[in-house]
Design a protein around this motif. Structure first.
Motif, mmCIF file in Angstrom:
data_model
loop_
_atom_site.group_PDB
_atom_site.id
_atom_site.type_symbol
_atom_site.label_atom_id
_atom_site.label_comp_id
_atom_site.label_asym_id
_atom_site.label_seq_id
_atom_site.Cartn_x
_atom_site.Cartn_y
_atom_site.Cartn_z
ATOM 1 N N ILE A 71 -8.990 8.435 -8.949
ATOM 2 C CA ILE A 71 -7.740 7.885 -9.473
ATOM 3 C C ILE A 71 -6.771 8.997 -9.864
ATOM 4 O O ILE A 71 -7.171 9.994 -10.445
ATOM 5 N N ASP A 72 -5.500 8.794 -9.538
ATOM 6 C CA ASP A 72 -4.440 9.724 -9.921
ATOM 7 C C ASP A 72 -3.270 8.883 -10.422
ATOM 8 O O ASP A 72 -2.644 8.159 -9.643
ATOM 9 N N LEU A 73 -2.980 8.968 -11.714
ATOM 10 C CA LEU A 73 -1.885 8.171 -12.285
ATOM 11 C C LEU A 73 -0.596 8.982 -12.385
ATOM 12 O O LEU A 73 0.305 8.636 -13.159
ATOM 13 N N GLY A 74 -0.510 10.035 -11.590
ATOM 14 C CA GLY A 74 0.661 10.930 -11.651
ATOM 15 C C GLY A 74 1.981 10.229 -11.363
ATOM 16 O O GLY A 74 3.032 10.687 -11.807
ATOM 17 N N ALA A 75 1.940 9.129 -10.626
ATOM 18 C CA ALA A 75 3.187 8.454 -10.264
ATOM 19 C C ALA A 75 3.633 7.434 -11.303
ATOM 20 O O ALA A 75 4.692 6.834 -11.151
ATOM 21 N N ALA A 76 2.825 7.213 -12.347
ATOM 22 C CA ALA A 76 3.182 6.173 -13.317
ATOM 23 C C ALA A 76 2.997 6.601 -14.775
ATOM 24 O O ALA A 76 3.508 5.943 -15.683
ATOM 25 N N PHE A 100 -0.473 20.012 -5.104
ATOM 26 C CA PHE A 100 0.839 20.305 -5.695
ATOM 27 C C PHE A 100 0.741 20.495 -7.209
ATOM 28 O O PHE A 100 1.632 21.076 -7.816
ATOM 29 N N ASP A 101 -0.330 19.930 -7.797
ATOM 30 C CA ASP A 101 -0.482 20.040 -9.249
ATOM 31 C C ASP A 101 -1.471 21.116 -9.651
ATOM 32 O O ASP A 101 -1.880 21.173 -10.804
ATOM 33 N N GLY A 102 -1.902 21.961 -8.687
ATOM 34 C CA GLY A 102 -2.915 22.970 -8.982
ATOM 35 C C GLY A 102 -2.500 23.866 -10.135
ATOM 36 O O GLY A 102 -1.360 24.309 -10.190
ATOM 37 N N HIS A 126 5.591 16.329 -2.800
ATOM 38 C CA HIS A 126 4.413 15.765 -3.469
ATOM 39 C C HIS A 126 4.283 14.247 -3.398
ATOM 40 O O HIS A 126 3.306 13.698 -3.903
ATOM 41 N N ILE A 127 5.231 13.551 -2.786
ATOM 42 C CA ILE A 127 5.118 12.076 -2.709
ATOM 43 C C ILE A 127 4.524 11.734 -1.348
ATOM 44 O O ILE A 127 5.154 11.961 -0.301
ATOM 45 N N LEU A 128 3.299 11.247 -1.372
ATOM 46 C CA LEU A 128 2.502 11.142 -0.148
ATOM 47 C C LEU A 128 2.493 9.714 0.379
ATOM 48 O O LEU A 128 2.450 8.747 -0.402
ATOM 49 N N ASP A 129 2.523 9.600 1.700
ATOM 50 C CA ASP A 129 2.449 8.283 2.321
ATOM 51 C C ASP A 129 0.977 7.964 2.561
ATOM 52 O O ASP A 129 0.319 8.629 3.379
ATOM 53 N N PRO A 130 0.423 6.943 1.878
ATOM 54 C CA PRO A 130 -1.005 6.656 2.017
ATOM 55 C C PRO A 130 -1.392 6.274 3.446
ATOM 56 O O PRO A 130 -2.564 6.338 3.800
ATOM 57 N N LYS A 131 -0.414 5.907 4.270
ATOM 58 C CA LYS A 131 -0.760 5.522 5.651
ATOM 59 C C LYS A 131 -0.969 6.747 6.542
ATOM 60 O O LYS A 131 -1.711 6.693 7.515
ATOM 61 N N SER A 182 9.380 1.268 -13.650
ATOM 62 C CA SER A 182 10.425 2.142 -13.110
ATOM 63 C C SER A 182 9.780 3.349 -12.432
ATOM 64 O O SER A 182 10.185 3.759 -11.342
ATOM 65 N N ASP A 183 8.729 3.885 -13.052
ATOM 66 C CA ASP A 183 8.060 5.065 -12.489
ATOM 67 C C ASP A 183 7.313 4.719 -11.197
ATOM 68 O O ASP A 183 7.499 5.364 -10.156
ATOM 69 N N ALA A 184 6.486 3.665 -11.241
ATOM 70 C CA ALA A 184 5.706 3.299 -10.047
ATOM 71 C C ALA A 184 6.630 2.880 -8.905
ATOM 72 O O ALA A 184 6.411 3.246 -7.743
ATOM 73 N N SER A 193 9.758 3.772 -8.325
ATOM 74 C CA SER A 193 10.540 4.858 -7.703
ATOM 75 C C SER A 193 9.677 5.593 -6.680
ATOM 76 O O SER A 193 10.145 5.955 -5.599
ATOM 77 N N THR A 194 8.390 5.752 -6.994
ATOM 78 C CA THR A 194 7.478 6.385 -6.027
ATOM 79 C C THR A 194 7.299 5.483 -4.807
ATOM 80 O O THR A 194 7.396 5.934 -3.657
ATOM 81 N N ALA A 195 7.044 4.193 -5.054
ATOM 82 C CA ALA A 195 6.826 3.248 -3.947
ATOM 83 C C ALA A 195 8.044 3.186 -3.032
ATOM 84 O O ALA A 195 7.919 3.231 -1.800
ATOM 85 N N GLY A 211 0.782 -1.238 0.000
ATOM 86 C CA GLY A 211 0.000 0.000 0.000
ATOM 87 C C GLY A 211 0.812 1.286 0.000
ATOM 88 O O GLY A 211 0.241 2.375 0.059
ATOM 89 N N ALA A 212 2.135 1.186 -0.085
ATOM 90 C CA ALA A 212 2.947 2.420 -0.137
ATOM 91 C C ALA A 212 2.678 3.169 -1.433
ATOM 92 O O ALA A 212 2.739 4.400 -1.488
ATOM 93 N N PHE A 213 2.392 2.404 -2.487
ATOM 94 C CA PHE A 213 2.020 2.987 -3.779
ATOM 95 C C PHE A 213 0.526 2.776 -3.960
ATOM 96 O O PHE A 213 0.010 1.680 -3.722
ATOM 97 N N SER A 214 -0.189 3.814 -4.370
ATOM 98 C CA SER A 214 -1.617 3.642 -4.648
ATOM 99 C C SER A 214 -2.055 4.636 -5.705
ATOM 100 O O SER A 214 -1.721 5.819 -5.620
ATOM 101 N N ILE A 215 -2.811 4.128 -6.691
ATOM 102 C CA ILE A 215 -3.341 5.043 -7.711
ATOM 103 C C ILE A 215 -4.667 5.658 -7.259
ATOM 104 O O ILE A 215 -5.312 6.362 -8.007
ATOM 105 N N LEU A 216 -5.056 5.391 -6.010
ATOM 106 C CA LEU A 216 -6.355 5.884 -5.525
ATOM 107 C C LEU A 216 -6.207 7.101 -4.615
ATOM 108 O O LEU A 216 -7.072 7.381 -3.794
ATOM 109 N N LEU A 217 -5.107 7.834 -4.784
ATOM 110 C CA LEU A 217 -4.859 8.974 -3.891
ATOM 111 C C LEU A 217 -5.310 10.305 -4.486
ATOM 112 O O LEU A 217 -4.854 11.361 -4.060
ATOM 113 N N GLY A 218 -6.211 10.241 -5.471
ATOM 114 C CA GLY A 218 -6.627 11.475 -6.142
ATOM 115 C C GLY A 218 -7.150 12.542 -5.193
ATOM 116 O O GLY A 218 -6.793 13.721 -5.307
#
Ligand code: AMP
Ligand code: MG
Length: 348
Positions: free
Chosen positions: A169-174, A127-129, A255-260, A282-284, A286-288, A112-119
């Motif tokens: 959904i936010d695919l910003g990390a991948a 951070f992307d405003g 901008h790299i958020l811990d889902p916990k 590689s993208d997912a 590095s975020t995880a 769960g360190a990586f999640s595409i559900l953090l929109g």
């Protein structure tokens, strides 16, 4: 209410929206790579250096634009991601289904360190405003944004997807890594066998000849690197706390958020560079890995046969075994005083 950050911090943050893996594509050019092209796509700068022709580069940019507009974008109302976020369901083209399943697998493998559900959480920090300022949310706002994550999820099966109420959904990390996979697919179809494509610093190194890439100094400026890697035929991505951030009262909020916790990840790192054989990964990863920290990342990297370079907030550099002969440190790292991240407890 959350705290709004003053414009001076925004300026700083915008200035720091830089390439994570420092690539001067021209410097990576092999003699037969005569075509040089660049464009703006997926909200970032993309460059290509190809042993091909102008049409090959154009075909890559067209494919990336299509993927952004039709599938991945949170801003285009008619993309699949926007449909899912708005109506909680969508029919999935085969490639989109594959990507979502692969990303769900990374979520599971990273505990769960990586999640595409953090929109919702990303929207809260903003951070992307496009026009608003980033915000320092309060604990209640963060808890509210995290709550739907423990109550539901994304179901992907047989060409369609369903999303639980309250999730986004936010695919910003991948997304930029996926763009590198698309680039490889298009170039291979067009029989281009040698080149480099960089999408916002995520790299495709195409072909069997070795190149030297530079890794950005996380404590330095946009053009500063601290090390090189000699690599071929692979994908490289970096996640860093210097990409989108603001500093407030001596604390860096990035901008790299811990889902916990719902707060910026605080695993003692300021950058992670991952090398592997798929751009999405590689993208997912590095975020995880940024969220997990060095020790907890090792089994994840092993599972995906990926390698990494970690840089700690204290300047310590850690390499996985497969990179030891490929890595050279070219300058000393000088940790910044203000790079500590906020200490947070996990929200149960
Ligand atoms: P990257 O720069 O590739 O590490 O991706 C960071 C972006 O991914 C952020 O701007 C968010 O949009 C999103 N994001 C932040 N934290 C996470 C996370 N823990 N898992 C997945 N996506 C995230
Ligand atoms: Mg990433």
């Amino acid at each position: 209410m959350g705290k709004t950050i003053r414009p001076s911090f925004i300026l700083l943050s915008v200035l720091c929206l830089s390439l994570a893996v420092l690539v001067i594509v021209d410097a990576l050019r092999l003699p037969d790579e005569t075509v040089q092209a660049n464009t703006f796509v997926m909200g970032t700068f993309a460059e290509a250096q190809l042993a091909g022709d102008e049409e090959d580069a154009q075909a890559v940019w067209d494919a990336l634009r299509d993927a952004e507009n039709q599938l991945l974008s949170r801003r285009r109302a008619d993309s699949i991601v926007s449909q899912l976020n708005a109506s909680l369901q969508a029919e999935l083209p085969a490639q989109m289904e594959e990507w979502l399943l692969a990303l769900q697998q990374v979520e599971e493998a990273s505990d769960g360190a990586f999640s595409i559900l953090l929109g919702r959480l990303s929207d809260l920090w903003n951070f992307d405003g496009q026009s608003d300022l980033p915000t320092l949310p309060d604990d209640a706002q963060i808890a509210a944004a995290l709550a739907p994550l423990s109550q539901g999820g994304l179901t992907v099966e047989q060409g369609s997807a369903r999303l639980s109420e309250g999730l986004s959904i936010d695919l910003g990390a991948a997304g930029k890594g996926i763009a590198c996979d698309i680039a490889k697919q298009i170039l291979t179809e067009r029989e281009v066998t040698s080149g480099v494509v960089s999408v916002g610093g995520n790299l495709l190194l195409l072909g069997s000849r070795e190149r030297t890439i530079a890794i950005r100094d996380p404590f330095g400026g946009v053009n500063d690197s601290f090390a090189t890697l000699r690599l071929h035929d692979c994908f490289v991505s970096t996640s860093g706390n210097y990409e989108k951030y603001f500093d407030l009262d001596g604390v860096r909020y990035h901008h790299i958020l811990d889902p916990k916790t719902g707060y910026p990840a605080d695993a003692g790192l300021c950058s992670v560079t991952v090398v592997c054989n798929e751009g999405l990964l590689s993208d997912a990863l590095s975020t995880a890995c940024f969220v997990l920290g060095v020790e907890a990342s090792l089994p994840l990297l092993e599972r995906y046969e990926a390698e990494a370079v970690f840089v700690g907030l204290d300047g310590e550099v850690t390499l996985t075994e497969g990179l030891t002969d490929r890595f050279s440190q070219t300058s000393d790292l000088t940790p910044a005083a203000s790079s500590q991240t906020p200490q947070q407890e996990a929200i149960p």
